[in-house]
Design a protein around this motif. Structure first.
Motif, PDB file in Angstrom:
ATOM      1  N   LYS A  70       0.828  -1.217   0.000  1.00  0.00           N
ATOM      2  CA  LYS A  70       0.000   0.000   0.000  1.00  0.00           C
ATOM      3  C   LYS A  70       0.859   1.263   0.000  1.00  0.00           C
ATOM      4  N   GLU A 103       2.003   1.744  -3.480  1.00  0.00           N
ATOM      5  CA  GLU A 103       0.877   2.220  -4.287  1.00  0.00           C
ATOM      6  C   GLU A 103       0.647   3.718  -4.053  1.00  0.00           C
ATOM      7  N   ILE A 152      -1.313   4.962   6.227  1.00  0.00           N
ATOM      8  CA  ILE A 152      -0.853   3.612   5.908  1.00  0.00           C
ATOM      9  C   ILE A 152       0.244   3.250   6.918  1.00  0.00           C
TER      10      ILE A 152
END
Ligand code: SAH
Length: 262
Positions: A29, A32, A122
């Motif tokens: 993540k 990303e 995150i």
């Protein structure tokens, strides 16, 4: 609220944990998020391989301490992030370790929310977790420790703190930002009743080149840090689990256990 599932959403901030150093410890993540970034606002000590996940055109802004320059004050960092989000950018705020473990992530979330802007977080591998894995030092263990605490060694009013309940038998204490104060911290713990013979480890530059884990007993912590020229970043781990990180000691313990069973 905007989320990673909606990559077209503009004008938002993603607080991303970059882990303790090794770029391999980034989450999928995190990668990303970096790929979607228009602006990356990052601390020091971030490996270039981590920043390389951001597109070449992304604006990279360091808010780290650089020799002559001081770290930007928190309010200035908040203002910088908010200005870029208002301009419609996807801002990735990259932080060492985990944003919510001594990372001021909470303050940045509050500031962005107060400005009425979307924010998400995150998580990252915190230094204690990265360092423990590398040093083969389990922070909990069914036989040795059923609790682990993270404390900040460089905090307002160290002398008024009482961490003695957090260190000792069956417990693991991890001290962040504590090496500069190691001697004083050890003295305070012992004055508060912690056994001077409690095993401690200093994990220096966890998951980074030149990393090491060195061990001693609480009474010798300050001296060891000076003797070994321990450099930042480093964490201190106190508890019986420290003995497990030393293979020889572990074997000795097991041999003793085997003897007592025989
Ligand atoms: N948010 C970070 C902590 C930031 S506070 C995290 O979750 O890890 C900064 C402190 O973290 C340093 O003073 C040090 O105690 C610890 N630290 C960060 N990176 C480290 C590393 N690679 N090795 C050892 N300690 C580290």
């Amino acid at each position: 609220m905007a989320s990673l599932l909606d990559p077209s959403a503009r004008g938002r901030v993603i607080l991303v944990g970059a882990g303790p150093g090794d770029p391999g410890l980034l989450t999928l993540k995190a990668v990303e998020a970096l790929r979607s970034a228009d602006v990356v606002v990052h601390d020091g000590l971030i490996d270039p391989a981590v920043l390389d996940h951001a597109p070449p055109h992304a604006h990279r802004i360091s808010v780290a301490k650089q020799r002559a320059r001081h770290t930007l004050p928190q309010e200035a960092i908040n203002a910088l992030i908010i200005a870029h989000v208002r301009a419609g950018s996807i801002v990735v705020r990259l932080k060492g370790g985990d944003p919510f473990v001594f990372g001021r992530g909470g303050e940045e979330v509050e500031a962005v929310r107060a400005a009425g802007l979307p924010v998400e977080v995150i998580p990252g591998v915190s230094a204690a977790l990265g360092g423990a894995a590398e040093a083969m030092l389990p922070l909990t263990h069914r036989d040795w420790s059923s609790a682990v605490s993270f404390v900040a060694g460089q905090c307002k009013g160290l002398s008024e703190q009482d961490w003695s309940g957090l260190a000792g038998k069956s417990r693991t204490l991890v001290i962040y930002m504590g090496v500069a104060n190691a001697g004083a911290i050890a003295d305070k713990l012992m004055a508060d009743g912690v056994d001077p013979g409690l095993p401690v480890a200093v994990i220096e530059k966890a998951t980074l080149p030149g990393h090491r884990a060195i061990r001693t007993l609480l009474a010798d912590l300050g001296d060891m840090v000076a003797r070994e020229n321990v450099e930042s970043p480093a964490i201190i781990v106190a508890g019986e689990v420290v003995l497990l990180s030393d293979a020889e000691n572990r074997l000795r313990t097991l041999a003793k256990q085997a003897e007592s069973l025989a």
